[in-house]
Design a protein around this motif. Structure first.
Motif, PDB file in Angstrom:
ATOM      1  N   HIS A  43       0.818  -1.222   0.000  1.00 58.64           N
ATOM      2  CA  HIS A  43       0.000   0.000   0.000  1.00 58.64           C
ATOM      3  C   HIS A  43       0.858   1.281   0.000  1.00 58.64           C
ATOM      4  N   SER A  77      -1.699   3.154  -2.217  1.00 57.79           N
ATOM      5  CA  SER A  77      -3.089   2.723  -2.056  1.00 57.79           C
ATOM      6  C   SER A  77      -3.359   2.559  -0.572  1.00 57.79           C
ATOM      7  N   TYR A  78      -4.568   2.144  -0.250  1.00 61.69           N
ATOM      8  CA  TYR A  78      -4.952   1.893   1.140  1.00 61.69           C
ATOM      9  C   TYR A  78      -5.558   0.501   1.246  1.00 61.69           C
ATOM     10  N   PRO A  79      -5.502  -0.099   2.419  1.00 54.98           N
ATOM     11  CA  PRO A  79      -6.067  -1.448   2.586  1.00 54.98           C
ATOM     12  C   PRO A  79      -7.552  -1.483   2.247  1.00 54.98           C
ATOM     13  N   SER A  96     -10.799   0.106   4.233  1.00 53.38           N
ATOM     14  CA  SER A  96     -10.504   1.274   5.062  1.00 53.38           C
ATOM     15  C   SER A  96     -11.268   2.491   4.546  1.00 53.38           C
ATOM     16  N   GLU A 101     -10.071   5.324   3.808  1.00 48.75           N
ATOM     17  CA  GLU A 101      -9.306   5.929   2.720  1.00 48.75           C
ATOM     18  C   GLU A 101      -9.462   5.158   1.417  1.00 48.75           C
ATOM     19  N   TYR A 102      -9.612   3.841   1.520  1.00 49.40           N
ATOM     20  CA  TYR A 102      -9.835   3.035   0.312  1.00 49.40           C
ATOM     21  C   TYR A 102     -11.104   3.495  -0.392  1.00 49.40           C
ATOM     22  N   GLY A 113      -6.033  11.330   1.878  1.00 52.46           N
ATOM     23  CA  GLY A 113      -5.098  10.908   2.913  1.00 52.46           C
ATOM     24  C   GLY A 113      -3.715  11.497   2.792  1.00 52.46           C
ATOM     25  N   ASP A 114      -2.723  10.676   3.125  1.00 51.36           N
ATOM     26  CA  ASP A 114      -1.351  11.160   3.231  1.00 51.36           C
ATOM     27  C   ASP A 114      -0.452  10.711   2.094  1.00 51.36           C
ATOM     28  N   ARG A 115      -1.064  10.184   1.026  1.00 50.30           N
ATOM     29  CA  ARG A 115      -0.214   9.650  -0.043  1.00 50.30           C
ATOM     30  C   ARG A 115      -0.880   9.771  -1.420  1.00 50.30           C
ATOM     31  N   THR A 166      -2.520   8.392  -4.659  1.00 51.36           N
ATOM     32  CA  THR A 166      -3.359   7.236  -4.951  1.00 51.36           C
ATOM     33  C   THR A 166      -3.823   7.311  -6.400  1.00 51.36           C
TER      34      THR A 166
END
Length: 252
Positions: free
Chosen positions: A90, A93-95, A98, A100-101, A165-167, A169
């Motif tokens: 991830h 991406s996010y799990p 979640s 964020e997903y 979020g923090d990244r 995607t």
């Protein structure tokens, strides 16, 4: 060193096409590329329709986990497949499941159902239509501008500079090529400072720099230097084959 895969990308230099090559580069994956010549209707040839029955780019083939070939078409579907399969840590991406997903999913579908189609129509009526229909030009430019403002508002709230979020995607990746082509669509980012900063923030990433130039050099930023007259002259080169392709589609 890039991670070996059996991925084969079929693409060309469009906002939708570069989504996939940017993601592949961000993931550090090795892949093959075939350039599809839209002006020659390569995307309508039987061999390509076996990969994407809709006759559009991008499309992708891979070897599935069962050892058999798998085809992917529609850029959003391809992006989801790639992160689900090739980003187990991830990094971008996010799990699954979640918050964020699902938020990234929201923005991916927003781009697929809103920004891409609306800006695509702005491009068509502003650059490729055989006659200037001001209502169509205004309708789609105004709607694209509204969608840009939606992104700008979201980015204004972000502490990371990314949509979710923090990244980085696929929410960011899916929209970037369209926003990069804003000048071609007859739009400006002058009153959208957060969107403008986001565009530049992603541009400096090595994965974006490599991916945006596949299979040909990305020229959207060059277009910002052109006058409206120069843009119109450039549009003349594509207008004929766009109209020809539309006529052939109408026969099907």
């Amino acid at each position: 060193m890039a991670t070996p895969t059996e991925i084969h990308l079929y693409t060309t230099q469009t906002p939708n096409g570069i989504k996939v090559s940017i993601l592949l580069e961000e993931l550090g994956l090795a892949y093959k590329t075939t350039k599809i010549a839209l002006s020659e209707n390569t995307q309508k040839e039987p061999w390509f329709l076996e990969i994407n029955p809709n006759g559009r780019i991008p499309a992708l083939t891979d070897v599935h986990t069962d050892g058999k070939p798998i085809r992917l078409f529609e850029s959003g579907s391809i992006l989801q497949y790639l992160v689900d399969r090739y980003d187990p840590e991830h990094k971008i991406s996010y799990p699954y499941g979640s918050r964020e997903y699902w938020e990234a999913n929201n923005w991916l579908f927003w781009q697929m159902g809103g920004l891409g189609p609306m800006q695509g129509q702005a491009n068509h009526f502003g650059r490729n239509a055989p006659e200037k229909i001001q209502y169509g030009i205004d309708r789609y430019r105004n709607e694209t501008r509204r969608l840009y403002k939606v992104m700008d508002t979201q980015l204004a709230k972000s502490t990371s500079g990314f949509l979710v979020g923090d990244r980085l995607t696929i929410a960011d990746i899916s929209a970037w090529g369209w926003v990069a082509a804003h000048h071609w669509a007859g739009l400006s980012l002058a009153e959208l400072p957060h969107l403008d900063a986001w565009l530049d923030k992603l541009l400096v990433r090595p994965g974006f720099e490599r991916g945006r130039n596949i299979p040909d050099r990305h020229t959207a930023f060059d277009q910002r230097k052109l006058t409206e007259e120069e843009l119109e002259k450039a549009a003349q080169a594509s207008r004929a084959w766009v109209q020809k392709g539309m006529a052939e589609d109408a026969k099907q």
